[in-house]
Motif scaffolding. Structure first.
Motif, PDB file in Angstrom:
ATOM      1  N   ALA A  51      -5.708   0.064  18.277  1.00 12.10           N
ATOM      2  CA  ALA A  51      -5.138   1.301  18.803  1.00 12.10           C
ATOM      3  C   ALA A  51      -4.923   1.228  20.309  1.00 12.10           C
ATOM      4  O   ALA A  51      -3.854   1.620  20.813  1.00 12.10           O
ATOM      5  N   ARG A  52      -5.921   0.734  21.048  1.00  5.74           N
ATOM      6  CA  ARG A  52      -5.789   0.684  22.498  1.00  5.74           C
ATOM      7  C   ARG A  52      -4.672  -0.279  22.912  1.00  5.74           C
ATOM      8  O   ARG A  52      -3.939  -0.015  23.862  1.00  5.74           O
ATOM      9  N   PHE A  53      -4.556  -1.382  22.184  1.00  5.13           N
ATOM     10  CA  PHE A  53      -3.499  -2.339  22.506  1.00  5.13           C
ATOM     11  C   PHE A  53      -2.120  -1.765  22.204  1.00  5.13           C
ATOM     12  O   PHE A  53      -1.182  -1.893  23.010  1.00  5.13           O
ATOM     13  N   LEU A  54      -1.963  -1.122  21.044  1.00  2.23           N
ATOM     14  CA  LEU A  54      -0.639  -0.662  20.620  1.00  2.23           C
ATOM     15  C   LEU A  54      -0.200   0.638  21.292  1.00  2.23           C
ATOM     16  O   LEU A  54       1.011   0.925  21.343  1.00  2.23           O
ATOM     17  N   GLN A  55      -1.131   1.422  21.798  1.00  2.00           N
ATOM     18  CA  GLN A  55      -0.767   2.708  22.407  1.00  2.00           C
ATOM     19  C   GLN A  55       0.313   2.564  23.482  1.00  2.00           C
ATOM     20  O   GLN A  55       1.363   3.231  23.410  1.00  2.00           O
TER      21      GLN A  55
ATOM     22  N   ARG B 299       0.814  -1.216   0.000  1.00  3.76           N
ATOM     23  CA  ARG B 299       0.000   0.000   0.000  1.00  3.76           C
ATOM     24  C   ARG B 299       0.849   1.268   0.000  1.00  3.76           C
ATOM     25  O   ARG B 299       0.468   2.276  -0.614  1.00  3.76           O
ATOM     26  N   TYR B 300       1.980   1.239   0.674  1.00  2.98           N
ATOM     27  CA  TYR B 300       2.759   2.466   0.839  1.00  2.98           C
ATOM     28  C   TYR B 300       4.078   2.453   0.069  1.00  2.98           C
ATOM     29  O   TYR B 300       4.965   3.262   0.349  1.00  2.98           O
ATOM     30  N   HIS B 301       4.224   1.570  -0.923  1.00  2.00           N
ATOM     31  CA  HIS B 301       5.481   1.515  -1.670  1.00  2.00           C
ATOM     32  C   HIS B 301       5.750   2.836  -2.372  1.00  2.00           C
ATOM     33  O   HIS B 301       4.819   3.527  -2.801  1.00  2.00           O
ATOM     34  N   ASP B 302       7.022   3.194  -2.466  1.00  2.00           N
ATOM     35  CA  ASP B 302       7.467   4.445  -3.092  1.00  2.00           C
ATOM     36  C   ASP B 302       6.861   5.672  -2.424  1.00  2.00           C
ATOM     37  O   ASP B 302       6.713   6.726  -3.061  1.00  2.00           O
ATOM     38  N   SER B 303       6.511   5.543  -1.158  1.00  2.00           N
ATOM     39  CA  SER B 303       5.829   6.631  -0.475  1.00  2.00           C
ATOM     40  C   SER B 303       6.341   6.742   0.951  1.00  2.00           C
ATOM     41  O   SER B 303       7.370   6.169   1.308  1.00  2.00           O
ATOM     42  N   THR B 304       5.621   7.498   1.764  1.00  2.26           N
ATOM     43  CA  THR B 304       5.931   7.626   3.180  1.00  2.26           C
ATOM     44  C   THR B 304       4.713   7.213   3.990  1.00  2.26           C
ATOM     45  O   THR B 304       3.589   7.219   3.490  1.00  2.26           O
ATOM     46  N   ALA B 305       4.955   6.854   5.232  1.00  3.90           N
ATOM     47  CA  ALA B 305       3.861   6.432   6.094  1.00  3.90           C
ATOM     48  C   ALA B 305       4.225   6.734   7.542  1.00  3.90           C
ATOM     49  O   ALA B 305       5.390   6.956   7.874  1.00  3.90           O
ATOM     50  N   THR B 306       3.208   6.709   8.397  1.00  4.96           N
ATOM     51  CA  THR B 306       3.373   7.087   9.796  1.00  4.96           C
ATOM     52  C   THR B 306       3.032   5.928  10.722  1.00  4.96           C
ATOM     53  O   THR B 306       2.466   4.912  10.295  1.00  4.96           O
ATOM     54  N   THR B 307       3.333   6.118  11.977  1.00  3.14           N
ATOM     55  CA  THR B 307       2.926   5.152  12.994  1.00  3.14           C
ATOM     56  C   THR B 307       1.411   5.007  13.011  1.00  3.14           C
ATOM     57  O   THR B 307       0.888   3.888  13.125  1.00  3.14           O
ATOM     58  N   ALA B 308       0.693   6.106  12.885  1.00  2.43           N
ATOM     59  CA  ALA B 308      -0.775   6.044  12.858  1.00  2.43           C
ATOM     60  C   ALA B 308      -1.271   5.219  11.675  1.00  2.43           C
ATOM     61  O   ALA B 308      -2.263   4.485  11.794  1.00  2.43           O
ATOM     62  N   ASP B 309      -0.589   5.316  10.543  1.00  2.00           N
ATOM     63  CA  ASP B 309      -0.961   4.504   9.383  1.00  2.00           C
ATOM     64  C   ASP B 309      -0.790   3.023   9.690  1.00  2.00           C
ATOM     65  O   ASP B 309      -1.618   2.195   9.301  1.00  2.00           O
ATOM     66  N   PHE B 310       0.279   2.674  10.396  1.00  2.00           N
ATOM     67  CA  PHE B 310       0.520   1.268  10.723  1.00  2.00           C
ATOM     68  C   PHE B 310      -0.534   0.746  11.691  1.00  2.00           C
ATOM     69  O   PHE B 310      -1.051  -0.365  11.523  1.00  2.00           O
ATOM     70  N   VAL B 311      -0.864   1.531  12.682  1.00  2.60           N
ATOM     71  CA  VAL B 311      -1.897   1.116  13.645  1.00  2.60           C
ATOM     72  C   VAL B 311      -3.228   0.932  12.936  1.00  2.60           C
ATOM     73  O   VAL B 311      -3.950  -0.050  13.182  1.00  2.60           O
ATOM     74  N   ALA B 312      -3.567   1.854  12.042  1.00  8.06           N
ATOM     75  CA  ALA B 312      -4.838   1.752  11.307  1.00  8.06           C
ATOM     76  C   ALA B 312      -4.858   0.514  10.426  1.00  8.06           C
ATOM     77  O   ALA B 312      -5.884  -0.181  10.342  1.00  8.06           O
ATOM     78  N   LEU B 313      -3.752   0.216   9.771  1.00  7.43           N
ATOM     79  CA  LEU B 313      -3.716  -0.954   8.901  1.00  7.43           C
ATOM     80  C   LEU B 313      -3.761  -2.240   9.723  1.00  7.43           C
ATOM     81  O   LEU B 313      -4.407  -3.216   9.317  1.00  7.43           O
ATOM     82  N   ALA B 314      -3.108  -2.254  10.867  1.00  7.65           N
ATOM     83  CA  ALA B 314      -3.194  -3.420  11.744  1.00  7.65           C
ATOM     84  C   ALA B 314      -4.627  -3.677  12.168  1.00  7.65           C
ATOM     85  O   ALA B 314      -5.082  -4.837  12.230  1.00  7.65           O
TER      86      ALA B 314
END
Length: 494
Positions: free
Chosen positions: A465-469, A441-456
């Motif tokens: 989100a509550r688990f990973l916070q 999804r994020y190839h050749d791009s940038t992404a954030t921690t929030a993006d990773f949590v949302a995708l998880a």
């Protein structure tokens, strides 16, 4: 980036007007026209928490074209850097990140522009303002100085130079927008004595020899963060081989050591195949290992050409399983950190945590070093790592004068531990789907921690989100799912 343990251990710019004349003109403008004096040039940034002055607001760079003329590794290189950018606001003036070089001239859209240094920035004032939403070209004639102490940029080797630009050092080599959020295509044109070899990111795009010098051209086919740029100059040989699915591989090794190093570099195709089974096809046009006779204290995932110290492969004391695992660590970065780059430097855990994760998996599957044992030790030390370096997604700022000090243990095993906890929670199948989807999804791009949590959350079908916070931002380490017996050691008082 991975750190190398000991064996057995784990210039001023020229003004357009003389200073006195400029001051007199400014004073006259205030007295005669009633206008305010121009603002004092200052370093600006895009607001990165860890590197406040890094990057520049008001524009995004699409492509760099960098020409370098090499003389010796203790002499400045003559350079011309051109970049094409798109403005995101009207630019009466704009900043570039640049230091460790002298600028002779700057042009904006072919017209001479004024320039003034400000810290590690250069403030450029074009003849005509750049309108918002327009494309513009900047050409800088400058030098690029490899001399002097400092962290990153050019690294002298026994026979030339290589680059190590992480995390805040590409602007010690060339001017531009030195932040991973602004990825761009790159062309390098490097002229050097013809007895030397030059290799850079991407694929070769021509080579010409005139008299005693050869000019080498390389182009990337995918956008790249400035911190991942690489130009290697030296008495090297470039063995080539095929990789999975016809991928072209090339290594850069000291010519005198080619035979001795072949047993290591020949392992790359199998390592790529191993990674592809887990996260999908290799994301770039080529790959290779750059082995430099230099002392850096780390290895570095420069895009398509990972940098390694020669001693890692030739010095006694490094176990075979360890060396191979570190090779996989830098290879894994091509997906995690290079193809998918951090939006801000606080997202560094996504780079190093994933590279450490696949390094550890490889050591388990190929070398019998159990992942659970490494994670148990990491868990025991996790509170101390957080106390020393901050939580994984909110690491502490660098120590003054030591920019790479952000690369603390919490970025490595401390961050891989977050991935282990997530896999324990959502299961191996869902975790593997998450990893593949992340790099797709994020190839050749940038992404954030929030993006990773949302995708998880999306992939697992449950809000994570509550688990990973607390895993990402907590001062102490949460309980490990599936391992209620695991305990942390209280951190030592600071």
């Amino acid at each position: 980036m991975s750190h190398s343990p000991a064996p057995g251990e784990r210039s001023p710019q020229r003004r357009r007007f003389p200073r006195r004349r400029a001051a007199l003109l400014a004073a006259a403008a205030v007295l005669v026209l009633g206008a305010a004096a121009p603002p004092t040039p200052e370093a600006r940034g895009i607001g990165d928490r860890l590197f406040p002055h890094l990057g520049n607001p008001g524009y995004d760079i699409a492509a760099y074209d960098i020409s370098l003329v090499y003389h010796a590794n203790n002499q400045p290189l003559d350079a011309v850097t051109r970049f094409v950018a798109r403005s995101t606001a009207q630019l009466d003036a704009f900043n570039m990140d640049f230091t460790h070089g002298a600028i002779a001239s700057v042009e904006v859209n072919g017209a001479p522009a004024q320039f003034t240094p400000a810290g590690e920035d250069v403030v450029v004032t074009p003849t005509d303002p750049v309108s918002s939403g327009s494309s513009f070209t900047v050409t800088v004639h400058h030098t690029s100085d490899p001399r002097g102490e400092g962290e990153g940029g050019w690294v002298p080797t026994s026979d030339g130079l290589v680059m190590a630009n992480q995390a805040d050092a590409a602007h010690r080599v060339f001017p531009g927008n030195d932040h991973p959020s602004d990825k761009a295509l790159f062309t390098f044109r490097v002229t050097a004595p013809k007895e030397l070899t030059v290799v850079a990111n991407g694929l070769p795009a021509g080579q010409t020899t005139e008299g005693a010098n050869t000019t080498w051209t390389y182009r990337t086919l995918h956008p790249m963060a400035t911190e991942l740029a690489q130009v290697a100059i030296g008495r090297s040989t470039v063995p080539q081989r095929g990789g999975p699915r016809g991928l072209k591989l090339r290594d850069v090794v000291p010519a005198a050591d080619q035979k001795a190093l072949e047993s290591w570099t020949a392992r790359t195709p199998d390592q790529i195949a191993w990674m592809e089974k887990r996260v999908g096809n290799y994301p770039f046009e080529t790959y290779g290992v750059l082995i430099a006779d230099a002392s850096t204290g780390f290895e570095l995932e420069t895009q398509t050409l990972s940098l390694f110290e020669r001693d890692v492969f030739t010095k006694a004391g490094f176990p075979e399983w360890y060396v191979e695992s570190i090779m996989v660590h830098e290879l894994a970065h091509q997906w995690f950190g290079d193809s998918v780059s951090p939006r801000v430097w606080s997202d560094l855990w996504l780079n190093e945590g994933h590279a450490t994760w696949y390094e550890s998996l490889y050591a388990e599957e190929r070398k019998g070093r159990k992942l659970v044992d490494r994670m148990r030790v990491a868990y025991q030390l996790s509170d101390q790592m957080r106390a020393d370096g901050g939580p994984p997604a909110a690491i502490k700022a660098p120590v003054p004068g030591k920019k790479i000090s952000i690369f603390r243990p919490v970025c490595y095993d401390g961050s891989a531990l977050v991935l282990y906890a997530l896999r324990q929670r959502i299961g191996t199948a869902a975790f593997d789907r998450l990893e593949r989807e992340w790099v797709r999804r994020y190839h050749d791009s940038t992404a954030t921690t929030a993006d990773f949590v949302a995708l998880a959350s999306e992939v697992s079908g449950q809000d994570q989100a509550r688990f990973l916070q607390p895993w990402l931002y907590g001062r102490t380490t949460p309980p490990m799912p599936g391992h209620p017996d695991w305990k942390t050691t209280p951190p030592k008082p600071a």
